[in-house]
Design a protein around this motif. Sequence first.
Motif, PDB file in Angstrom:
ATOM      1  N   ARG A 125       0.817  -1.215   0.000  1.00  0.00           N
ATOM      2  CA  ARG A 125       0.000   0.000   0.000  1.00  0.00           C
ATOM      3  C   ARG A 125       0.851   1.266   0.000  1.00  0.00           C
ATOM      4  NH1 ARG A 125      -2.354  -3.644   3.449  1.00  0.00           N
ATOM      5  NH2 ARG A 125      -1.450  -2.712   5.325  1.00  0.00           N
ATOM      6  N   VAL A 126       2.152   1.105  -0.106  1.00  0.00           N
ATOM      7  CA  VAL A 126       3.069   2.251  -0.129  1.00  0.00           C
ATOM      8  C   VAL A 126       3.065   2.865  -1.524  1.00  0.00           C
ATOM      9  CG1 VAL A 126       5.518   2.881   0.014  1.00  0.00           C
ATOM     10  CG2 VAL A 126       4.524   1.383   1.730  1.00  0.00           C
ATOM     11  N   ASN A 127       3.225   4.186  -1.604  1.00  0.00           N
ATOM     12  CA  ASN A 127       3.345   4.860  -2.900  1.00  0.00           C
ATOM     13  C   ASN A 127       4.421   4.192  -3.750  1.00  0.00           C
ATOM     14  OD1 ASN A 127       5.002   7.092  -4.512  1.00  0.00           O
ATOM     15  ND2 ASN A 127       2.861   7.710  -4.441  1.00  0.00           N
ATOM     16  N   GLU A 128       4.068   3.901  -5.015  1.00  0.00           N
ATOM     17  CA  GLU A 128       4.987   3.137  -5.863  1.00  0.00           C
ATOM     18  C   GLU A 128       6.315   3.856  -6.070  1.00  0.00           C
ATOM     19  OE1 GLU A 128       4.559   0.487  -9.850  1.00  0.00           O
ATOM     20  OE2 GLU A 128       4.227   2.629 -10.119  1.00  0.00           O
ATOM     21  N   ASP A 129       6.306   5.171  -6.197  1.00  0.00           N
ATOM     22  CA  ASP A 129       7.557   5.890  -6.397  1.00  0.00           C
ATOM     23  C   ASP A 129       8.503   5.715  -5.212  1.00  0.00           C
ATOM     24  OD1 ASP A 129       6.948   6.728  -8.897  1.00  0.00           O
ATOM     25  OD2 ASP A 129       6.990   8.863  -8.481  1.00  0.00           O
ATOM     26  N   LEU A 130       7.932   5.608  -3.995  1.00  0.00           N
ATOM     27  CA  LEU A 130       8.781   5.375  -2.826  1.00  0.00           C
ATOM     28  C   LEU A 130       9.402   3.987  -2.908  1.00  0.00           C
ATOM     29  CD1 LEU A 130       9.757   6.541  -0.107  1.00  0.00           C
ATOM     30  CD2 LEU A 130       7.806   5.383   0.971  1.00  0.00           C
ATOM     31  N   ARG A 131       8.617   3.004  -3.332  1.00  0.00           N
ATOM     32  CA  ARG A 131       9.166   1.649  -3.506  1.00  0.00           C
ATOM     33  C   ARG A 131      10.256   1.628  -4.564  1.00  0.00           C
ATOM     34  NH1 ARG A 131       4.611  -2.029  -5.284  1.00  0.00           N
ATOM     35  NH2 ARG A 131       6.386  -3.461  -5.455  1.00  0.00           N
ATOM     36  N   ASP A 138      12.810  -2.822  -1.596  1.00  0.00           N
ATOM     37  CA  ASP A 138      11.585  -3.440  -2.101  1.00  0.00           C
ATOM     38  C   ASP A 138      11.848  -4.877  -2.541  1.00  0.00           C
ATOM     39  OD1 ASP A 138       8.822  -3.233  -2.718  1.00  0.00           O
ATOM     40  OD2 ASP A 138       9.304  -2.948  -4.828  1.00  0.00           O
ATOM     41  N   ASN A 556       9.082   4.517 -13.641  1.00  0.00           N
ATOM     42  CA  ASN A 556       7.715   4.709 -13.160  1.00  0.00           C
ATOM     43  C   ASN A 556       6.787   5.057 -14.326  1.00  0.00           C
ATOM     44  OD1 ASN A 556       8.110   7.435 -13.731  1.00  0.00           O
ATOM     45  ND2 ASN A 556       8.196   8.067 -11.589  1.00  0.00           N
TER      46      ASN A 556
END
Length: 584
Positions: A125-131, A138, A556
């Motif tokens: 559920r974490v923002n994909e850009d952070l992953r 990740d 991304n």
Amino acid sequence: MKRTHYCGELNERHEGERVLLQGWVNRRRDLGGLVFLDLRDRTGLVQVVVDPESPAFAEAERVRGEYVLEIEGTVRARPADQVNPELATGRVEVAAARLEVLNEAATPPFPVDASWRGEDDPAERVNEDLRLKYRYLDLRRKPMLDRLRLRHTVIKAIWDFLSAEGFVQVETPFLTRSTPEGARDFLVPSRLEPGKFYALPQSPQLFKQMLMIAGVDRYFQIARCFRDEDLRADRQPDFTQLDLEMSFVSQEDIWAINERLVAHVFREALGVELPLPFPRMPYREALERYGSDKPDTRFGLELEPADALFANSNFNAFRSVLEAGGAVRGLRAPAELSRKQIAGLEEVAKRYGAKGLAWVKVGEDGLSGGIAKFLDDGALRAWGARPGETVLFVADRWNTALEALGQVRLALADLLGIERSGWNFLWVVDFPLLEWDSDLELWTYMHHPFTSPHPEDLPLLESDPGRVRAQAYDLVLNGTEVGGGSIRIHRMELQQKMFDVLGIPREEAEEKFGFFLEALRYGAPPHGGIAWGLDRFLALMSGAASIREVIPFPKNQSGRDPLTGAPAPVSPEQLAELHLKIEE
């Protein structure tokens, strides 16, 4: 550092053994003086117990999550009340005699430990850009490592199968000439020849054809390809495909060997046996039945011709479409849909070019709602409508009506919760060779300009190009195109004629493709091949929602790399070396 075992390998057979383990701390617990550590590596995790009397106890007290450790100890059975049947190593633990902190770790920006314990994973559920920015963290998560292992297994299975079938793996260049292949090229300026550019390959298309001319006969490559195009869930600017080509073959030969290859990959990677051969469906039939050239055949809800229902009706909006040469297609929803649900489906239809979505509800006592007053109850029931259904209609140009209603079909399946499971492979064949570009007012290729026309349709190439079928085929899995290929043009005069039909002047064809046309003059064999979108394939096999989940270091949705910051500015000195200047 002589690691004796991986963490996830330990079980009852190792009881009493002295082991040396290395990995990351997945979780630390301090219970009444005892320190419990879950030590993790790529194979799984094992519980480590550090007693207060152990020489390792002092170090264990300062350990935190994601610290890198080396632990030496003895494998022993867990007490009966502490056995964890959900864990592969859940019947044993390691009593630590020595513990060394190889490296400390900062607290990760998102948790990476939960998935290894079979728990709900907050990282999903974490923002994909952070992953993506912390992709190396990740990738520590179990689902991500599982996908990397699947990728390895699939590629190894491909290598093993094709090598046994006599294929030769050949690398083709990354720096090549810009040639039109349907998408924008990534250009690389030449330092040694100012004003000239290399292009990164959109595919190895011409090189693999020249390998056939060279007599390689059976070629394959796990190829990196580059396309400067808008991104979606199933696209990346740099991606991987399985590329293969064969000489002296027909379409049937290529279909057969690819079916056996797919079956081998699924058997090796997933333990799944696929039924062979795969079904085949002509392009036009796929559009008529499913509104798509990559149909999901795991469920019904097929489109149905409805021209006769409106040819003589008072519903002028539809009748005028038919009089102008358009088409009306219907879709029977096996439920009584609400106005809100129909409005949502209409938005889908409009998004794909339709002007609207007409509808009518079929009851035991007659028709109601929507365009009921324009339809004859008996005629609609004779057409196939049944009580309890909501019938949806689109009228437009043939291809627009089919595509829009095909998208409504998919949305309707989601709305009704229709189950879609299994592995439905399908060959879509007999594509048109050319399609009319109304903006440029000329014919353009549907696949690429090196696709061979169907031999029976060659007389139509100049007189009626729109009716010419291509010897082209797409491999579709569960509604996603995962591969595409064709029999190629191998005669220089036919290739030149193809350029003529496409409106490419002889001088331009010579400038862009002269090296290839020259190669065709030296005895090109009949040949053909296919390319698999390997990232798409892996996403479907792993159940991932996006190909970004199966690529180790993807871009991304904006084409940026949050990890490295690419694309990024370069220094004035680098630009000067390349004789380039940035204009604001």
